[in-house]
Design an enzyme around this catalytic site. Structure first.
Site, PDB file in Angstrom:
ATOM      1  N   CYS A  86       0.852  -1.194   0.000  1.00 32.55           N
ATOM      2  CA  CYS A  86       0.000   0.000   0.000  1.00 32.55           C
ATOM      3  C   CYS A  86       0.882   1.237   0.000  1.00 32.55           C
ATOM      4  O   CYS A  86       0.912   1.979  -0.971  1.00 32.55           O
ATOM      5  CB  CYS A  86      -0.903   0.017   1.225  1.00 32.55           C
ATOM      6  SG  CYS A  86      -2.155  -1.251   1.218  1.00 32.55           S
ATOM      7  N   GLU A 114       4.147   1.166   2.029  1.00 33.26           N
ATOM      8  CA  GLU A 114       5.261   0.826   2.884  1.00 33.26           C
ATOM      9  C   GLU A 114       6.597   1.065   2.194  1.00 33.26           C
ATOM     10  O   GLU A 114       6.777   0.698   1.038  1.00 33.26           O
ATOM     11  CB  GLU A 114       5.145  -0.642   3.317  1.00 33.26           C
ATOM     12  CG  GLU A 114       3.818  -0.979   3.982  1.00 33.26           C
ATOM     13  CD  GLU A 114       2.708  -1.351   2.990  1.00 33.26           C
ATOM     14  OE1 GLU A 114       2.161  -0.435   2.348  1.00 33.26           O
ATOM     15  OE2 GLU A 114       2.408  -2.530   2.846  1.00 33.26           O
TER      16      GLU A 114
END
Lengths: 304, 788
Positions: B432, B434
């Site tokens: 997402c 990270e």
């Protein structure tokens, strides 16, 4: 420090001048256009706005009203505006936010605090603050203090105005304004009176003075079908602007029906309820006609 | 630009293919494990299992394809990983019939599971062992929904490739392995034997991938021999040549480079079901030399480049995330496997990373309009505005891609964690939001953490009110906490208690993976596993980071702010009254609830009252997690993202002091509570930028926009200014959710949840919920018309 009446401060205003802006809406206007899209901007006094959909019929407002002006029907709250003394007690207790007061007094410091929050966006985008209304010039001292404060903070300023103001005041303010969004509706004095309640007198002088002085001006032309979209008015406007030394660009803002709901909320008659917005072709035709005068014309900020 | 006939057909096939469960991999793995009776080390066992798979799984070359290879026997035929999690018959039934993210399970597959797979793996799958090894405290917290567990049915994954495969073939990687073996210090290094086992296992995996490619080469030639169309015949022969060349050797051209990556990808996702699929990372910069050389030499055209990229895109879309069940399915309810292709950013030397191929990749993202792969722009202050504008044009078509990351802050984040500045610049975002040092880091998300739940337990003195069970520590009767500071102190104690439980569980689970299911193939790809002779799961990577992902910061902030404001500062009501209202789910307390919703400072409005509470809570979470040690020689850090977990977490949290009713979703990422932000995007961004993004490993901000706001050149310009300003404030990420007509309809029905929704009316913008019904209807119609 002076105090003014503001009815809204809008962040990320992206249609009121260059870049990302904060628009400060002054309450009260010397004009009385009957299809103003911000009717709560017209009166200098605070006003009650009622949103039917939000009312949960709790009845707290009835208790709060000392004038007995508030009642409930089977769906929502009703305010008898003849009895109402605009104390705002009903809005204070309305937790559902069905009743709101449009317009509150704010100090220069309070307004500046809101404006300064978005400096990073102004810096990045070449944006700044836009003072709009209502008519900011009607609260001239307050406006002047705000403008001076903005200049001290290095914040660019724009003034959205109908310029119906004493030319002395106008000239004093103009020093601190980086961009004028100059509202021009009807050229003929009589028709202007009929529609707005005031003549064109100080407006045209102020515009001429401003433009000839080399100020940055964008003329904003609200296109109102059946009111100011006729050949005569377009020709007069084109001729007037073309005759100026520095021809200002014209941005056409076609009428839209967005204000209707606000009339309902103010308990005012919306005379424009059935009025259709102009067609794309009609808007374009007016734009071309104005461009024919050698003017730079845009529609809602997008260049023709 | 219209798609070629080939690409249109392959794309349509991919869209039409229905996800299904394939038993192929499970059967092959079972067949392999059934035969093992001797004493094999875990790395050897896993390497031989991988070899068995690569030598025996079906070879799939579809008509018209240029990039070849599937994880399953056909597009979207999705394998399972019984050594990790063997689905029960009930699981299969659920997968087949659930409304969202379903996988078709045919009768044949069911009977294979029933007759062969389930009986064999009973008591052997790692999942069972993981749950068995957890403490009662862990199980209580897990069942209460305080946290989730990423490693219970998926392998620790979440890593991204750097540029090594474009420079080295697997034969050269094997030579590196050999050199590492030769350098083992048998007299002083007590791990020498373990390293030998691991390195030999890696070498077996290298050969296995080469074999897999050779099988594709042979299949392509076989198809070429039967092919009547001379053009396709030539293509198939070329595919044969490409598959002979890579991955054994370094790629020589654009086509070989893409095919090489794709074989590596299939290797990683066949070896294990890593969450957040492996991905090529900075594809534009990796492929640019091949693109440039091809054009210069006249061996490649723009059209061929585009078509090869499109074919490559379709391969990703053919691979849904492996089927998830239980809480894992709730926290990540999606087919997407989160392969996030990065574009832009800065090069290793700090220079602008945008090149011509960047723009072509963005064209492909727009033209393909596929769920997978996901795409992001890594925006540095050094990148031109043209790059962001190109991305904005895709965003306004409203399919949620690409997301936008602050490349300069990502470098800060990685450097703070101890990476070299070069490794940081070669890193980027994945999954997402990270961050990672691509090709060099094992950055392990270990589970979502339900921050509002911890506050709920604090307000109940250690008891979970949903079950009445005591799962926390006694931090005192909440009505006797004399100050807001005392409440925060109690919250911090409760938070540490649950993070301790999670941390202890993680330490055990990490060891279970390292002991029973090492990953020698992935270890070949991530520095410095070869040089260290250690497996990826064993701390072989250069950097080893663990995360616990905080969820619901917006909800938590608004809850704490409401308590501070009404109970301690304004003294509007007492704690007991609030607790009573919460217990009643606000039944009979509507006035109180409205007070909390409408007359309380809220996070997301650039209001320092609420935002300073947020900062305190951010610091509390940071202090509880950051700097703890994992079992791989690395440290814990925080990030703040939810995938779909805010829905699940909300479903276990009763009414909350922000006026939220029981079991409703929590706020997502670092976004404000749905509808609580009422001052537009600049205020939201200022609020969220008050936390220190540079001390996280990623934060997720979702901003709703309607397409009209981005109309025309002006709209794009203002969008660019908005994003650039947010990144000046050191924001990490923002994704623009361009809303559709259905969302507007939902807002009409339920205004309270959508008070933040701004629409372009006509030359000006306004809050949708503030408009009259007729105008709302008109905007709905307009939005319907505008959307793609």
């Amino acid at each position: 420090m002076s105090v003014g009446t503001i009815f809204d401060i809008k962040k990320f205003a992206i249609h009121d001048g260059p870049g990302v802006r904060t628009t400060v809406f002054f309450k009260g206007c010397p004009l009385g256009c009957w299809l103003c899209h911000n009717p709560e901007s017209q009166s200098f006094e605070p006003e009650l706005m009622v949103r039917d959909g939000r009312c949960n019929r709790c009845g707290d407002c009835i208790e709060a009203c000392a004038q007995g002006a508030v009642s409930l029907n089977e769906k929502t709250v009703h305010i008898d505006r003849n009895r109402c003394d605009l104390c705002g007690a009903c809005a204070d207790v309305c937790l559902a936010e069905a009743i709101e007061v449009a317009g509150r007094e704010m100090t220069v410091a309070e307004v500046m605090h809101e404006i300064e929050k978005d400096v990073v966006y102004y810096d990045e985008s070449g944006g700044g603050v836009t003072f709009s209304g209502g008519e900011p010039l009607s609260q001239a001292e307050f406006l002047l203090e705000l403008l001076r404060s903005c200049k001290r903070c290095g914040i660019r300023t724009a003034l959205d105005t109908c310029a119906h103001a004493d030319s002395g005041v106008f000239r004093k303010v103009a020093v601190y304004v980086d961009l004028f969004l100059f509202d021009l509706k009807i050229m003929d004095d009589q028709r202007h009176r009929e529609f707005t309640g005031v003549g064109v007198d100080p407006i045209h002088q102020n515009l001429r003075w401003l433009v000839e002085r080399g100020a940055a001006v964008i003329v904003r032309f609200p296109l109102l079908p059946g009111i100011n979209d006729d050949e005569e008015n377009i020709r007069a406007m084109g001729g007037f602007l073309a005759a100026l030394d520095n021809r200002p660009p014209v941005d056409i803002l076609p009428y839209h029906g967005a204000g209707v709901a606000k009339y309902d909320r103010l308990g005012r008659e919306a005379r424009m309820r059935e009025m259709p917005p102009p067609s794309a072709e009609a808007i374009e035709a007016v734009a071309r006609r104005l461009a024919g005068f050698g003017l730079h014309v845009s529609i809602r900020g997008e260049r023709l | 630009m219209s798609l070629s006939e080939r690409v249109s057909r392959l794309r349509q096939n991919s869209l039409d293919a229905k996800p299904s469960v394939s038993s192929e991999r499970a059967e092959l793995v079972t067949e392999f494990y059934e035969k093992q009776t001797g004493a094999l080390s875990a790395p050897t066992l896993r390497a031989l299992a991988f070899k068995h798979l690569m030598e025996n799984k079906a070879i799939c070359i579809l008509d018209g394809e240029l990039i070849v290879g599937e994880r399953g026997p056909a597009p979207k035929a999705t394998p399972t990983y019984p050594e990790v999690c063997c689905h029960s018959l009930e699981d299969l039934e659920t997968l087949d019939t659930r409304e969202k993210v379903s996988f078709a399970v045919d009768e044949g597959t069911r009977s294979v599971f029933r007759d062969r797979l389930i009986p064999f793996w009973e008591g052997r799958s790692l999942r069972g062992l993981i749950f068995e090894r957890m403490t009662d405290a862990w199980r209580d917290a897990y069942e209460a929904g305080v946290f989730t567990e990423f490693m219970e049915q998926r392998a620790p994954g979440h890593t991204v490739l750097d540029d090594k495969i474009y420079k080295k073939g697997f034969l050269e990687l094997k030579a590196d392995i050999k050199a590492s073996l030769a350098g083992l210090d048998w007299l002083n290094d007590t791990d020498a034997y373990a390293k030998q086992e691991e390195l030999q296992a890696m070498a077996v995996c290298c050969d296995a991938l080469i074999t897999f490619a050779e099988r594709h080469a042979a299949k392509a030639r076989e198809l070429a021999a039967q092919e009547g169309d001379p053009q396709r015949k030539a293509e198939l022969e070329r595919i044969g040549d490409v598959c002979d060349r890579v991955p054994a050797n370094a790629p020589r051209d654009f086509w070989e480079a893409l095919q090489y990556y794709w074989f590596v990808h299939l290797g990683v996702v066949t070896e294990l079901n890593t969450w957040d699929a492996f991905n090529p990372g900075h594809l534009d910069r990796h492929l640019y030399p091949f693109y440039r050389a091809g054009l210069d030499e006249g061996t490649l055209t723009e059209e061929q480049t585009r078509e090869l990229l499109q074919c490559f895109w379709i391969k990703f879309n053919n691979q849904p995330a492996p089927p998830k069940v239980g809480i894992t399915a709730e926290e990540s309810a999606t087919y997407t496997d989160f392969a996030q292709i990065n574009t832009g950013g800065v090069m290793e030397d700090g220079s602008d990373g945008v090149n011509e191929l960047t723009y072509m990749i963005l064209d492909v993202v727009e033209e393909m309009r596929l769920l997978q792969p996901s795409s992001s722009v890594q925006l540095s202050k050094k990148n031109p505005d043209r790059f962001l504008k190109r991305a904005a044009k895709i965003i306004r078509t409203g399919f949620g891609q690409p997301s936008i990351f602050n490349a300069d802050v990502i470098v800060q984040e990685l450097v703070r964690q101890g990476k070299s500045v070069e490794d940081a610049r070669n890193g980027g975002s994945s999954g997402c939001v990270e961050v990672g040092a691509f090709g060099k880091e094992n950055y392990n998300l270990t589970g979502y953490f339900n921050m509002p739940k911890v506050l709920e337990i604090t307000l109940n003195n250690g008891i979970d009110p949903r079950t009445g069970k005591k799962i926390g520590v006694e931090t005192g009767d909440p009505s006797r906490l004399g100050s807001f500071e005392a409440l925060i102190e109690a919250f911090r104690r409760q938070l540490n208690h649950f993070i301790d439980i999670k941390h202890r569980g993680n330490n055990v689970i990490e060891r279970l993976w390292a002991t029973y299911i090492p990953t020698p193939f992935l270890s070949v790809l991530i520095d410095d596993c070869i040089a260290n002779g250690r497996d990826y799961h064993e701390g072989g990577a250069r950097y080893n980071t663990s995360y616990i992902q905080g969820v619901g910061l917006g909800t938590l902030t608004d809850c704490a702010t409401a308590i501070k404001y009404h109970i301690f500062d304004e003294k509007t009501f007492a704690m007991n009254e609030l607790l009573e209202a919460l217990r009643a789910d606000y039944e009979g307390f509507e006035r109180l609830r409205l007070l909390l919703v409408n007359r309380t400072p809220k996070y997301g409005n650039d209001d320092d009252y609420a935002d300073s509470v947020m900062r305190g809570l951010f610091e509390a979470y940071f202090d509880a997690v950051d700097g703890r040690s994992n079992t791989k020689g690395g440290k814990y850090h925080i990030n703040l993202l939810p995938t779909t977990c805010h829905i699940y977490f909300g479903s276990v949290v009763g009414a909350t002091p922000d006026g939220r009713r029981a079991w409703q979703p929590l706020s997502e990422g670092i976004s404000p509570v749905q509808g609580a932000d009422r001052h537009g995007p600049t205020a939201v961004m200022r609020s969220v930028a008050k936390m220190d993004h540079a001390r996280t490993g990623g934060t997720l901000l979702n901003q709703k926009l309607t397409p009209g706001l981005m109309d025309g050149e002006q709209g794009l310009d203002k969008f660019v200014h908005l994003v650039r300003s947010f990144f000046k404030l050191d924001g990490h990420h923002v994704q623009f959710n361009v809303v559709d007509a259905d969302t507007l309809r939902a807002a009409q029905e339920n205004p309270e949840g959508y008070r933040d929704l701004i629409v372009r009316v006509a030359g000006y913008s306004d809050y949708f919920c503030d408009l009259g019904k007729a105008l709302q209807d008109e905007i709905i119609a307009r939005t319907e018309h505008q959307s793609y």
